[in-house]
Design an enzyme around this catalytic site. Structure first.
Site, PDB file in Angstrom:
ATOM      1  N   SER A 165       0.814  -1.219   0.000  1.00 43.41           N
ATOM      2  CA  SER A 165       0.000   0.000   0.000  1.00 43.41           C
ATOM      3  C   SER A 165       0.848   1.269   0.000  1.00 43.41           C
ATOM      4  O   SER A 165       1.678   1.454  -0.866  1.00 43.41           O
ATOM      5  CB  SER A 165      -0.958  -0.037   1.185  1.00 43.41           C
ATOM      6  OG  SER A 165      -1.877   1.016   1.112  1.00 43.41           O
ATOM      7  N   HIS A 166       0.632   2.094   1.013  1.00 40.86           N
ATOM      8  CA  HIS A 166       1.277   3.402   1.083  1.00 40.86           C
ATOM      9  C   HIS A 166       2.673   3.333   1.682  1.00 40.86           C
ATOM     10  O   HIS A 166       3.339   4.355   1.815  1.00 40.86           O
ATOM     11  CB  HIS A 166       0.411   4.322   1.928  1.00 40.86           C
ATOM     12  CG  HIS A 166       0.017   3.658   3.219  1.00 40.86           C
ATOM     13  ND1 HIS A 166      -0.969   2.704   3.269  1.00 40.86           N
ATOM     14  CD2 HIS A 166       0.508   3.761   4.453  1.00 40.86           C
ATOM     15  CE1 HIS A 166      -1.072   2.257   4.511  1.00 40.86           C
ATOM     16  NE2 HIS A 166      -0.186   2.876   5.249  1.00 40.86           N
ATOM     17  N   ASP A 221      -2.515   6.659  -3.278  1.00 43.40           N
ATOM     18  CA  ASP A 221      -1.371   6.015  -2.627  1.00 43.40           C
ATOM     19  C   ASP A 221      -0.708   4.954  -3.511  1.00 43.40           C
ATOM     20  O   ASP A 221      -1.053   4.802  -4.685  1.00 43.40           O
ATOM     21  CB  ASP A 221      -1.787   5.414  -1.277  1.00 43.40           C
ATOM     22  CG  ASP A 221      -2.637   4.165  -1.447  1.00 43.40           C
ATOM     23  OD1 ASP A 221      -3.355   4.087  -2.455  1.00 43.40           O
ATOM     24  OD2 ASP A 221      -2.571   3.269  -0.581  1.00 43.40           O
ATOM     25  N   ASP A 258      -0.890   1.771  -3.988  1.00 35.64           N
ATOM     26  CA  ASP A 258      -1.697   0.801  -4.733  1.00 35.64           C
ATOM     27  C   ASP A 258      -3.035   1.365  -5.197  1.00 35.64           C
ATOM     28  O   ASP A 258      -3.893   0.619  -5.681  1.00 35.64           O
ATOM     29  CB  ASP A 258      -1.915  -0.472  -3.909  1.00 35.64           C
ATOM     30  CG  ASP A 258      -2.692  -0.203  -2.633  1.00 35.64           C
ATOM     31  OD1 ASP A 258      -2.558   0.903  -2.082  1.00 35.64           O
ATOM     32  OD2 ASP A 258      -3.439  -1.087  -2.185  1.00 35.64           O
ATOM     33  N   ASP A 278      -5.688   2.687  -3.664  1.00 30.44           N
ATOM     34  CA  ASP A 278      -6.981   2.595  -2.973  1.00 30.44           C
ATOM     35  C   ASP A 278      -7.266   3.818  -2.103  1.00 30.44           C
ATOM     36  O   ASP A 278      -8.411   4.102  -1.780  1.00 30.44           O
ATOM     37  CB  ASP A 278      -7.142   1.273  -2.199  1.00 30.44           C
ATOM     38  CG  ASP A 278      -6.039   1.020  -1.201  1.00 30.44           C
ATOM     39  OD1 ASP A 278      -5.098   1.841  -1.119  1.00 30.44           O
ATOM     40  OD2 ASP A 278      -6.114  -0.014  -0.508  1.00 30.44           O
ATOM     41  N   ARG A 279      -6.218   4.558  -1.730  1.00 30.33           N
ATOM     42  CA  ARG A 279      -6.460   5.761  -0.913  1.00 30.33           C
ATOM     43  C   ARG A 279      -6.562   7.003  -1.793  1.00 30.33           C
ATOM     44  O   ARG A 279      -6.083   7.017  -2.923  1.00 30.33           O
ATOM     45  CB  ARG A 279      -5.306   5.976   0.064  1.00 30.33           C
ATOM     46  CG  ARG A 279      -5.205   4.897   1.090  1.00 30.33           C
ATOM     47  CD  ARG A 279      -4.171   5.235   2.134  1.00 30.33           C
ATOM     48  NE  ARG A 279      -4.200   4.211   3.160  1.00 30.33           N
ATOM     49  CZ  ARG A 279      -3.634   4.324   4.347  1.00 30.33           C
ATOM     50  NH1 ARG A 279      -2.976   5.425   4.655  1.00 30.33           N
ATOM     51  NH2 ARG A 279      -3.716   3.349   5.224  1.00 30.33           N
ATOM     52  N   LYS A 331     -11.511  -0.035  -1.213  1.00 31.28           N
ATOM     53  CA  LYS A 331     -11.597   1.412  -1.347  1.00 31.28           C
ATOM     54  C   LYS A 331     -10.965   1.794  -2.679  1.00 31.28           C
ATOM     55  O   LYS A 331     -10.145   1.047  -3.214  1.00 31.28           O
ATOM     56  CB  LYS A 331     -10.934   2.111  -0.173  1.00 31.28           C
ATOM     57  CG  LYS A 331      -9.510   1.728   0.078  1.00 31.28           C
ATOM     58  CD  LYS A 331      -9.088   2.235   1.452  1.00 31.28           C
ATOM     59  CE  LYS A 331      -7.713   1.710   1.806  1.00 31.28           C
ATOM     60  NZ  LYS A 331      -7.634   1.235   3.189  1.00 31.28           N
TER      61      LYS A 331
END
Ligand code: G1P
Ligand code: ZN
Length: 593
Positions: free
Chosen positions: A151-152, A316, A318, A320-321, A416
């Site tokens: 992710s982030h 982010d 990946d 999703d954010r 998300k």
């Protein structure tokens, strides 16, 4: 370090290639057939600590890329899934483009073939942003999919790597599955690896190895098709092509770079300069691809400048954010989801027949609850982590949901969705400015947000993160808070605040009855103000303390205050109650949002 055992099982006989792979970008399709696949049984030994956290398994990339670390976990996953889900099934594979994804893809493909999976859909170059992976799983009716991402968290050989598995409706695997995987990681002794060569993932098309096939797909196509069904693209285009509208989307050198140009520029007509840091890099150019006011500083600087664009957004690692900004204005994620929900029916065709329900994670500010009350729909309060929304969506009781941690989304997928949130805001802006002539007084992000506060009240919110702490003292602090919450009584005074209740949040899933305990210690006051403490479940080492502070303000005259000023008294009470400085040795947080 892999040792092949004597027994090699023939998997299937050679088949000839049938047709070309479904694919978009002209001239890139190929079909290749290989001979019989044999499965090597490779001996391995269990590795400690392969327990998944809030969102998959995350460790340092150096740990994952060493020996059988990844292979052990993936083999355990195949062992944990019901045989029917693996044997003859199709699955999806993609990721955020970080370092080690290419090598990891080949390991996963060999294990998939070795364990009896029939078909793997892989995003070209191993790319799939998380919401797109969810969309592909759904569109291709796959049993599930692997997302290679931390992710982030920063990427590169000395940074983080991660993997998560999403199930058949595109949702993060439930705890039942991840617990079972963990169980198998403790006993795994054999890796079933198909003896096949590495697959070229740079070109779309189908490659067959006996009965097993890999289809490299365009990472954007399925997802874009879905987004076109959700949004009114013509409406958004009318905004993005206005001479007096400027936006800046910052992909932070991460995966949404691969989506931003095709979607915002090529299809929706935004100026090519609207996308910055739009080429995915394996190490995110050394950055920390987390769209918040601290790490997306480049975008923040532009959006808080004299000639700032009308709209700014970032996503982010990946995808999703998301973070949403207006000209010299920041929208908190808790407000963002509430504003999207309040405007969804008018501005987004997917919701035109009404919202089924709304949901937010417990620490997320309660702005969304007020919208739900206004619309007369259910609002659910779930534990932290997107996986808790999936059941509600599958049951048809949830349309739009969000988390304070820059996660916003809906039931078109089961993750998300950063680009979705950006398109949702662009839809609202386009709708509100449809009749404003070019050069006229446009309705901006700030005005939309302030109108929302005036109608529903403002939930001041802030989160303090204390990253990289030692684990033991943090656990001790949470223990002590639990004890304090258990001993606290309704009516207890904390400065000017009067306690309503204090507890350690527990959630019973209304659909399957499963119970999640110890999800955050919260002190809730009679006016709805709250402070909450929990430890992060996504870190790769040490501990991160998260402190969440919220206070409601109904009076428009007081809604313009700076959040830190408005929340200062409650922040002081939370720090005092938790004795955070004493336990962690930290005087100030590493990130404030
Ligand atoms: C964090 C966020 C949480 C989010 C998760 C995955 O988890 O707080 O809302 O769902 O990342 O993006 P945490 O590190 O707090 O466990
Ligand atoms: Zn993410």
């Amino acid at each position: 370090c892999m040792r092949a055992c004597a027994r090699a099982t023939p998997l299937a006989s050679a088949t000839s290639a049938r047709g070309g792979g479904k694919n978009s970008r002209a001239g890139t399709t190929k079909t290749r057939a290989m001979a019989t696949v044999t499965v090597k049984e490779v001996a391995t030994t269990p590795i400690e600590g392969q327990k998944t956290g809030t969102s998959g398994l995350r460790k340092k990339a150096a740990v994952f890329s060493e020996g059988n670390y990844l292979a052990n976990w993936v083999q355990s996953l195949f062992s944990a899934l019901p045989r029917d889900d693996v044997e003859g099934s199709s699955m999806v594979l993609g990721g955020d483009g970080r370092w080690f994804n290419k090598e990891a893809s080949q390991i996963i493909l060999k294990l998939a073939a070795g364990n009896g999976v029939k078909k793997m859909y892989v995003g070209r170059d191993g790319y799939l942003c998380t919401p797109a992976a969810s969309a592909v799983i759904r569109a291709r009716e796959a049993v599930g999919g692997f997302i290679m991402s931390a992710s982030h968290n920063p990427g590169g050989p000395t940074e983080d790597w991660g993997i998560k598995f999403n199930y058949s409706s595109g949702e993060p695997a439930p705890e039942k599955i991840t617990d079972a995987i963990y169980g198998f990681t403790q006993t795994v002794d054999t890796l079933k690896m198909a003896d096949i060569p590495d697959v070229d993932l740079s070109v779309c098309g189908v490659t067959k190895f006996g009965d097993f096939e890999v289809e490299v797909i365009d990472p954007v196509d399925d997802y874009l098709k879905l987004l076109k069904q959700v949004f009114d693209f013509d409406l958004i285009k009318s905004l993005l092509t206005r001479a007096d509208f400027k936006m800046q989307f910052d992909a932070m050198h991460a995966i949404t770079g691969a989506y931003a140009k095709p979607i915002f520029v090529d299809v929706l007509g935004a100026d090519a300069n609207s996308v910055v840091n739009g080429v995915p890099k394996e190490d995110f150019a050394g950055g920390h691809p987390d769209p918040n006011l601290t790490y997306a500083e480049e975008l923040v600087k532009v959006m808080y400048s004299a000639d700032a664009p009308d709209f700014g957004a970032a996503s982010d690692g990946d995808g999703d954010r998301n973070m949403i900004l207006g000209n010299n204005f920041f929208v908190t994620p808790s407000d963002s989801v509430a504003i999207i929900a309040a405007n969804a029916v008018d501005c987004i065709p997917y919701f035109k027949s009404g919202l089924k329900g709304l949901a937010r994670s417990m620490p997320t500010a309660a702005a969304l609850d007020r919208v739900a009350a206004g619309l007369g729909v259910e609002c659910f309060e779930t534990p932290t982590g997107w996986k808790f929304f999936g059941n509600l969506m599958d049951a048809g009781r949830l349309s739009v949901c969000g988390e304070e941690s820059f996660g916003t989304g809906a039931d078109h997928v089961r993750e998300k969705d950063g680009p979705w949130a950006v398109l949702a805001w662009l839809s609202i802006l386009a709708y509100r400015n449809e009749d404003v002539p070019v050069g006229g007084e446009k309705v901006g992000v700030e005005q939309i947000t302030k109108e929302h506060w005036a109608k529903y009240g403002r939930n001041f919110f802030s989160r303090y993160d204390y990253e990289g702490c030692e684990s033991d003292p943090c656990n001790a602090m949470v223990e002590s808070l639990r004890a304090k919450a258990a001993a606290a009584k309704k009516g207890d005074k904390y400065g000017d605040y009067e306690l309503d209740f204090a507890d350690d949040f527990e959630y019973t899933d209304p659909i399957d009855g499963s119970v999640a305990k110890k999800q955050g210690v919260r002190f809730v006051f009679t006016d709805g103000s709250r402070f909450i403490f929990r430890l992060s479940g996504t870190g790769s080492s040490g501990a991160t303390v998260r402190m969440y502070i919220e206070q409601y303000e109904a009076d428009p005259a007081k809604q313009g205050a700076d959040a830190q000023d408005a929340l200062a008294p409650l922040i002081a009470i939370a720090l005092e109650t938790s004795q955070l400085a004493k336990f962690t040795g930290r005087e100030s947080p590493t990130v404030i949002t």
